[in-house]
Design a protein around this motif. Structure first.
Motif, PDB file in Angstrom:
ATOM      1  N   LEU A  32       0.827  -1.031  -0.064  1.00  0.00           N
ATOM      2  CA  LEU A  32       0.163  -0.162  -0.137  1.00  0.00           C
ATOM      3  C   LEU A  32       0.888   1.133  -0.039  1.00  0.00           C
ATOM      4  O   LEU A  32       1.899   1.309   0.478  1.00  0.00           O
ATOM      5  CB  LEU A  32      -0.911   0.090   1.154  1.00  0.00           C
ATOM      6  N   GLU A  33       0.282   2.304  -0.645  1.00  0.00           N
ATOM      7  CA  GLU A  33       0.953   3.441  -0.402  1.00  0.00           C
ATOM      8  C   GLU A  33       1.177   4.114   0.897  1.00  0.00           C
ATOM      9  O   GLU A  33       2.089   4.722   1.130  1.00  0.00           O
ATOM     10  CB  GLU A  33       0.470   4.751  -1.515  1.00  0.00           C
ATOM     11  N   ARG A  34       0.376   3.745   1.814  1.00  0.00           N
ATOM     12  CA  ARG A  34       0.187   4.392   3.080  1.00  0.00           C
ATOM     13  C   ARG A  34       0.186   3.267   4.236  1.00  0.00           C
ATOM     14  O   ARG A  34      -0.873   2.200   4.052  1.00  0.00           O
ATOM     15  CB  ARG A  34      -0.861   5.294   3.397  1.00  0.00           C
ATOM     16  N   ASP A  35       0.912   2.934   5.031  1.00  0.00           N
ATOM     17  CA  ASP A  35       0.563   2.066   6.066  1.00  0.00           C
ATOM     18  C   ASP A  35      -0.463   2.081   6.903  1.00  0.00           C
ATOM     19  O   ASP A  35      -0.685   3.334   7.415  1.00  0.00           O
ATOM     20  CB  ASP A  35       1.948   1.942   7.041  1.00  0.00           C
TER      21      ASP A  35
ATOM     22  N   ASP B   9       1.431  -3.336   5.347  1.00  0.00           N
ATOM     23  CA  ASP B   9       1.252  -2.559   4.263  1.00  0.00           C
ATOM     24  C   ASP B   9       1.303  -3.431   3.073  1.00  0.00           C
ATOM     25  O   ASP B   9       1.048  -2.798   1.914  1.00  0.00           O
ATOM     26  CB  ASP B   9       2.140  -1.464   4.229  1.00  0.00           C
TER      27      ASP B   9
ATOM     28  N   ASP C  40      -0.915   3.842  10.287  1.00  0.00           N
ATOM     29  CA  ASP C  40      -0.988   5.333  10.625  1.00  0.00           C
ATOM     30  C   ASP C  40      -2.000   5.871  10.829  1.00  0.00           C
ATOM     31  O   ASP C  40      -2.185   7.272  11.214  1.00  0.00           O
ATOM     32  CB  ASP C  40      -0.159   5.792   9.212  1.00  0.00           C
ATOM     33  N   ALA C  41      -3.223   5.496  10.454  1.00  0.00           N
ATOM     34  CA  ALA C  41      -4.605   5.957  10.801  1.00  0.00           C
ATOM     35  C   ALA C  41      -5.648   4.906  11.267  1.00  0.00           C
ATOM     36  O   ALA C  41      -6.194   4.316  10.705  1.00  0.00           O
ATOM     37  CB  ALA C  41      -5.135   6.429   9.590  1.00  0.00           C
TER      38      ALA C  41
END
Length: 161
Positions: A14-17, A89, A20-21
């Motif tokens: 994924l581009e973002r883990d 990710d 993180d959110a």
């Protein structure tokens, strides 16, 4: 400090883990105690953990000890635990034991958006006062957080033929 990971040929991340959110809170009710201190030594699945042997148990936080009421030595339980040292990710993974990359949801790898693992284990000892459950084996590192414990029920947990 964020950990960096190597990408094997054929893997897609994924581009973002997702860590993180977070969308929801998970309460860790205790920790697994196992002989496995390093990833390199840890069995890859519960079957191999049983073959390897070693002392394993669950230490609950004191507030959760009363929830052990009704459990018994010899009983199988489903242990859900949070693989807190896993990647979150990867969408496609290239495990060494297969011939081509596969989707994360087709694997039992700990590397997944929500690194929840589960094993059916047998209670070998039980100390409700101390919040301690001895188990026959486990395939995770010492200190892995425990998410939940459920009784294994033959009438519910065996899929239909």
């Amino acid at each position: 400090m964020a950990e960096t990971w190597d990408i094997r040929e054929g893997e897609v991340a994924l581009e973002r883990d997702p860590s993180d959110a977070p969308d929801a809170g998970v309460v860790f009710i205790g920790h697994v105690r196992s002989p496995w201190k390093r990833r390199e030594d840890c069995p890859k699945n519960i079957g191999r953990a049983r073959e390897a042997g070693g002392d394993a148990w669950i230490e609950l936080k004191p507030a959760f000890a009363p929830a052990l009421s009704g459990l018994a030595v010899g009983q199988p339980i489903i242990l859900m635990y949070w693989m807190n040292r896993a990647r979150r990710d990867l969408l496609l993974q290239n495990p060494r034991h297969v011939d081509a990359p596969r989707g994360t949801f087709s694997l039992r790898s700990p590397n997944r958006p929500n690194p929840v693992a589960l094993s059916t284990v047998r209670i070998t000892s039980l100390d409700p006062q101390a919040g301690r459950i001895g188990i026959d084996a486990i395939d995770c590192l010492d200190g892995t957080p425990v998410v939940d414990i459920k009784p294994w029920l033959e009438t519910v947990d065996i899929p239909p033929a």
